[in-house]
Design a protein around this motif. Structure first.
Motif, PDB file in Angstrom:
ATOM      1  N   GLU A  49     -82.931  -6.773 -91.984  1.00 16.90           N
ATOM      2  CA  GLU A  49     -83.986  -7.786 -91.582  1.00 16.90           C
ATOM      3  C   GLU A  49     -83.721  -9.071 -92.271  1.00 16.90           C
ATOM      4  O   GLU A  49     -83.313  -8.949 -93.416  1.00 16.90           O
ATOM      5  CB  GLU A  49     -85.335  -7.425 -91.844  1.00 16.90           C
ATOM      6  N   LEU A  68     -86.657 -18.921 -88.322  1.00 15.29           N
ATOM      7  CA  LEU A  68     -86.614 -17.784 -87.501  1.00 15.29           C
ATOM      8  C   LEU A  68     -86.345 -16.220 -88.198  1.00 15.29           C
ATOM      9  O   LEU A  68     -85.740 -16.354 -89.355  1.00 15.29           O
ATOM     10  CB  LEU A  68     -85.152 -17.666 -86.371  1.00 15.29           C
ATOM     11  N   ARG A  69     -86.572 -15.196 -87.578  1.00 13.90           N
ATOM     12  CA  ARG A  69     -86.301 -14.122 -88.174  1.00 13.90           C
ATOM     13  C   ARG A  69     -85.407 -13.072 -87.212  1.00 13.90           C
ATOM     14  O   ARG A  69     -85.512 -12.957 -86.077  1.00 13.90           O
ATOM     15  CB  ARG A  69     -87.667 -13.124 -88.368  1.00 13.90           C
ATOM     16  N   VAL A  70     -84.442 -12.193 -87.962  1.00 14.41           N
ATOM     17  CA  VAL A  70     -83.715 -11.425 -87.335  1.00 14.41           C
ATOM     18  C   VAL A  70     -83.773  -9.985 -87.599  1.00 14.41           C
ATOM     19  O   VAL A  70     -83.634  -9.740 -89.031  1.00 14.41           O
ATOM     20  CB  VAL A  70     -82.155 -11.734 -87.384  1.00 14.41           C
ATOM     21  N   SER A  72     -81.795  -6.311 -86.998  1.00  9.69           N
ATOM     22  CA  SER A  72     -80.681  -5.621 -86.617  1.00  9.69           C
ATOM     23  C   SER A  72     -80.771  -4.162 -86.970  1.00  9.69           C
ATOM     24  O   SER A  72     -81.329  -3.759 -87.809  1.00  9.69           O
ATOM     25  CB  SER A  72     -79.341  -6.186 -87.175  1.00  9.69           C
ATOM     26  N   THR A  84     -84.440 -11.345 -82.404  1.00  7.63           N
ATOM     27  CA  THR A  84     -84.585 -12.663 -83.293  1.00  7.63           C
ATOM     28  C   THR A  84     -85.862 -13.251 -82.529  1.00  7.63           C
ATOM     29  O   THR A  84     -86.209 -13.411 -81.260  1.00  7.63           O
ATOM     30  CB  THR A  84     -83.275 -13.953 -82.532  1.00  7.63           C
ATOM     31  N   MET A 141     -73.911 -14.094 -79.555  1.00  7.42           N
ATOM     32  CA  MET A 141     -75.027 -13.483 -80.175  1.00  7.42           C
ATOM     33  C   MET A 141     -74.933 -12.047 -80.175  1.00  7.42           C
ATOM     34  O   MET A 141     -75.989 -11.210 -79.942  1.00  7.42           O
ATOM     35  CB  MET A 141     -76.488 -14.042 -79.979  1.00  7.42           C
ATOM     36  N   THR A 241     -78.782 -17.995 -93.915  1.00 10.65           N
ATOM     37  CA  THR A 241     -79.555 -16.689 -94.187  1.00 10.65           C
ATOM     38  C   THR A 241     -80.125 -17.140 -95.749  1.00 10.65           C
ATOM     39  O   THR A 241     -79.559 -16.947 -96.591  1.00 10.65           O
ATOM     40  CB  THR A 241     -78.870 -15.480 -94.029  1.00 10.65           C
TER      41      THR A 241
END
Length: 264
Positions: A49, A68-70, A72, A84, A141, A241
Motif C-alpha cells: 500500500e 492518491l493511494r495505491v 497492490s 488507485t 498502469m 511515492t
C-alpha cells in the motif's frame, strides 16, 4: 561487450522451471534473459500500500497536484491487481481505478467517476488513452509481464550513473498506443532506469525516468519518483511515492470491481 555475471546465468537457468508463465517469448535470447531476470527479481512481494503525490505540468509550466493511494496484490502465475483511489483535489476526489494485469490475456481495467456515479470498463481499444488526464496511459498502469512483448538486444549504456542493458520491447498485445519501447535496465539490480515510448509512426512520444530507488525487505527495489515527459506536447506528470508499506492485510476481496463506488 561486457559478459553477464555468473549469478545472472544461473538465475536464467532457474527461470526455465520458475514461476513465470510458460508461453513462448519472441526475440533475441539475450534480451529475453534480461527481461526474465528483471521479472524474477521482483517475485514474492505479496501486497503493498502506498501514498502517492501526482504533479501535472502543462507546456507553460503551470502545475496541479493530486493526492492518491495505491493498493497492490501479487497474483501467482499471472499479472498483478492494483487499486488507485484519488483523495484530492475536489474535482477528482473519489475517482477509483482498478486494474487486473494478465500475462497472456488482455488486461482488465475499470474506473469509477464520481461525477457520473457509475463504474466504466476501459475497453482494450482505449487503453492508449490518458490515465485521469495525466501523461501516463491506461496501458502504462499495469504490471510488467515478460510475455506481453517481443525483445531485441540493443546494447549497453550508462544512465543515472548505472551501466544498463538497453532493450527494444515491442508490444504483442492488441491496441497498444506504442510501436515499441526502449528500456534501460541496470546491470547492478535489474531495475528499470529509463523508458522511451515511440508512437505508432515510430516517433519518440514520451520518456519515463525512474529514480530515488528504495530497498524494501532487503530484496525489492521501488522507484520513489517516476517522471513521465511527453516530448511532443511538452507536458509532464510526476509520481512521487511518499510512503510504501509491504505485507499489508489485503486479499482478492479488496479488488472487487462491484465495490468501486464504495471505495474510500
Amino acid at each position: 561487450m561486457k559478459v553477464m555475471t555468473l549469478s545472472a546465468v544461473l538465475l536464467a537457468g532457474q527461470l526455465l522451471i520458475g514461476n513465470l508463465a510458460s508461453a513462448d517469448v519472441m526475440g533475441d535470447p539475450k534480451a529475453i534473459e534480461v527481461a526474465k531476470e528483471r521479472k524474477a527479481r521482483d517475485l514474492g512481494w505479496g501486497t503493498t500500500e502506498a501514498t502517492v503525490t501526482m504533479e501535472l505540468k502543462n507546456a507553460q509550466g503551470q502545475k496541479a497536484t493530486r493526492a492518491l493511494r495505491v493498493k497492490s496484490l501479487e497474483v501467482q502465475g499471472d499479472g498483478d491487481k492494483a487499486l488507485t483511489v484519488f483523495d484530492s483535489p475536489r474535482d477528482v476526489k473519489g475517482t477509483a481505478f482498478l486494474s487486473f494485469s494478465h500475462a497472456l490475456e488482455a488486461d482488465e481495467q475499470w474506473i469509477y467517476l464520481p461525477a457520473l456515479k457509475r463504474v466504466k470498463r476501459i475497453a482494450s481499444k482505449n487503453k492508449s488513452g490518458p490515465f485521469v488526464g495525466s501523461e501516463f496511459a491506461f496501458e502504462d498502469m499495469t504490471s510488467f509481464e515478460v510475455e506481453k512483448f517481443s525483445y531485441e538486444y540493443v546494447g549497453e549504456e550508462t544512465v543515472n550513473d548505472e551501466m544498463s542493458f538497453v532493450l527494444k520491447q515491442t508490444p504483442e498485445y492488441d491496441f497498444s498506443g506504442y510501436s515499441f519501447m526502449k528500456v534501460w535496465v541496470d546491470q547492478s539490480h535489474y531495475r528499470v532506469q529509463k523508458v522511451e515510448y515511440y508512437d505508432q509512426k515510430g516517433a519518440l512520444l514520451k520518456i519515463l525516468l525512474l529514480s530515488d530507488y528504495k530497498l524494501f525487505k532487503d530484496k525489492y527495489w521501488r522507484p520513489m519518483k517516476n517522471l513521465m515527459r511527453n516530448v511532443q506536447t511538452r507536458k509532464s506528470t510526476t509520481l512521487v511515492t511518499e510512503e510504501m508499506t509491504f505485507d499489508t492485510d489485503l486479499s482478492d476481496d479488496d479488488f472487487d470491481k462491484n465495490s468501486l463506488k464504495r471505495v474510500r
